[in-house]
Design an enzyme around this catalytic site. Sequence first.
Site, PDB file in Angstrom:
ATOM      1  N   HIS A  82       0.857  -1.191   0.000  1.00  0.00           N
ATOM      2  CA  HIS A  82       0.000   0.000   0.000  1.00  0.00           C
ATOM      3  C   HIS A  82       0.888   1.235   0.000  1.00  0.00           C
ATOM      4  CE1 HIS A  82      -3.458   2.527   0.946  1.00  0.00           C
ATOM      5  NE2 HIS A  82      -2.634   3.193   1.712  1.00  0.00           N
ATOM      6  N   ASP A 161     -14.919   3.303   7.400  1.00  0.00           N
ATOM      7  CA  ASP A 161     -13.846   4.206   6.996  1.00  0.00           C
ATOM      8  C   ASP A 161     -14.325   5.174   5.920  1.00  0.00           C
ATOM      9  OD1 ASP A 161     -11.120   5.222   6.700  1.00  0.00           O
ATOM     10  OD2 ASP A 161     -11.277   4.297   4.726  1.00  0.00           O
ATOM     11  N   ARG A 168     -14.436  13.483   7.814  1.00  0.00           N
ATOM     12  CA  ARG A 168     -13.136  14.092   8.151  1.00  0.00           C
ATOM     13  C   ARG A 168     -12.774  15.157   7.135  1.00  0.00           C
ATOM     14  NH1 ARG A 168      -9.264   9.262   8.016  1.00  0.00           N
ATOM     15  NH2 ARG A 168      -7.677  10.854   8.301  1.00  0.00           N
ATOM     16  N   SER A 183      -7.420   4.371   9.378  1.00  0.00           N
ATOM     17  CA  SER A 183      -8.146   4.360   8.103  1.00  0.00           C
ATOM     18  C   SER A 183      -7.446   3.434   7.100  1.00  0.00           C
ATOM     19  CB  SER A 183      -8.207   5.806   7.576  1.00  0.00           C
ATOM     20  OG  SER A 183      -8.511   5.848   6.217  1.00  0.00           O
ATOM     21  N   LYS A 187      -8.631  -0.976   6.126  1.00  0.00           N
ATOM     22  CA  LYS A 187      -8.912  -1.508   4.782  1.00  0.00           C
ATOM     23  C   LYS A 187      -7.961  -2.657   4.450  1.00  0.00           C
ATOM     24  CE  LYS A 187      -8.709   2.758   3.491  1.00  0.00           C
ATOM     25  NZ  LYS A 187      -8.780   4.134   3.051  1.00  0.00           N
TER      26      LYS A 187
HETATM   27  N1  URA Z   1      -5.435   7.323   2.975  1.00  0.00           N
HETATM   28  C1  URA Z   1      -6.458   6.694   3.610  1.00  0.00           C
HETATM   29  O1  URA Z   1      -6.911   5.645   3.164  1.00  0.00           O
HETATM   30  N2  URA Z   1      -6.949   7.249   4.732  1.00  0.00           N
HETATM   31  C2  URA Z   1      -6.473   8.402   5.264  1.00  0.00           C
HETATM   32  O2  URA Z   1      -6.952   8.839   6.291  1.00  0.00           O
HETATM   33  C3  URA Z   1      -5.419   9.039   4.592  1.00  0.00           C
HETATM   34  C4  URA Z   1      -4.906   8.469   3.442  1.00  0.00           C
END
Ligand code: URA
Length: 436
Positions: A82, A161, A168, A183, A187
């Site tokens: 990621h 999320d 947010r 966050s 995932k």
């Molecule tokens: N990428 C994400 O998936 N979440 C965040 O809060 C910031 C970057």
Amino acid sequence: MRAVEIIAKKRDGGELSAAEIDFFIQGFVRDEIPDYQAAAWLMAVYLQGMSRQETIDLTMAMARSGQMLDLKEIAPLVVDKHSTGGVGDKTTLAVAPLVAATGLPVGKMTGRGLGHTGGTVDKLESVPGFNATLNTTAFLNTLAQHGIAVTGQTPDLAPADGKLYALRDVTATVSCLPLIASSIMSKKIASGANAIVLDVKVGRGAFMKTKEEAIALARLMVEIGQGVGRQVRAVLSDMNQPLGRAVGNALELKEALDTLHGHGPHEFLEHCLNVAGQMLILGGKAQDAEEARAILLEALHSGQALAKFKEWIAAQGGDLAAVDDPSRLPQAAIVQDVPAPRAGYVAGIDAMEVGLTAMLLGAGRAKKGDPIDHAVGVVLRAKIGDDVKRGEPLLTIHANDEHKLAQAQERLLAAYTWSEEPVQAPPLVYEIIRSD
Ligand code: URA
């Protein structure tokens, strides 16, 4: 339990229990807790922070808010990577087949581009026919059959999320370490890989502008992974200048393909070898970075990585004619070289400005759901440290609109800074952060 009590406890600096966090997150997902209470709670978290345990509990509450994939039936060990987001970051396009070609399955759910950063899904969709929206069954089947599958995130993966992120975004609570870390990790954990390599970008074109911030985020995410039994490592990599040369969807796909053919930009290949190397170590295929590098170079030079790339593209419906002949990828109507306005050493290329300019050309989207143009973008012909003669091509702009081309040219030239003295290129990787 009442939402207002949980908000007050966090407001006053208290430490929330796993049960309180879970109550709040599941209540929010089910619309039993309204946005205004969630917004107040987010601001309390933003101002008071979260302990390591609270961050782990929040991550798991968000991961459990939807489907949790179990990949153990597919393979004993599936790896994922990621990136926290950057400009010209097409790493997955080369790294996924490179790693899968060594026999280590790579299963990844990934995002679309937003703002100045590109998204892997958009880059893949520049191949005609490529299906980047596999449902869970198709994702698992592709992974089982081909040892590689990359798809956009399904809506039932960590839905808390998605809902919290939208809030947010409009309540000035994005830039908060525990919220960012939970966050991202929620995932990753929900999508099932046992081993995850995080490419944490640092610099002008990244979320994290300083090394200190990036290290703090990387450490927290590695700790979260460790706390829930996943193997996680983070590669802290430079994002002061764009990665590689190409910025723009089809242009980046072509650069990744060139790299698998063995003639991509040297610094991009090195970055891929670093990230892929950590994946091989976590996946038990190599003891150390040196051994991993040798295995990966063998996969590259033998043509196995390219063959795996083609197998993957075909498995997800992509037209192999466009892979064999990249002139069949989307092409811009105008391709224009921009000459260097002066002689000298390139001292800086503002990655953020290059990303925003690619977006202006149409390669990115300002808001979720905006259409994009796969053909347009920029190819940088000189990078930091290069000695450039006046009038030499500095960059090439691919555009579909004369007016945007002129604007892009002006902005890109201003993104370069120069020096009379030789300049050292920044390191590709600053640090590797491991749980041990
Ligand atoms: N990428 C994400 O998936 N979440 C965040 O809060 C910031 C970057």
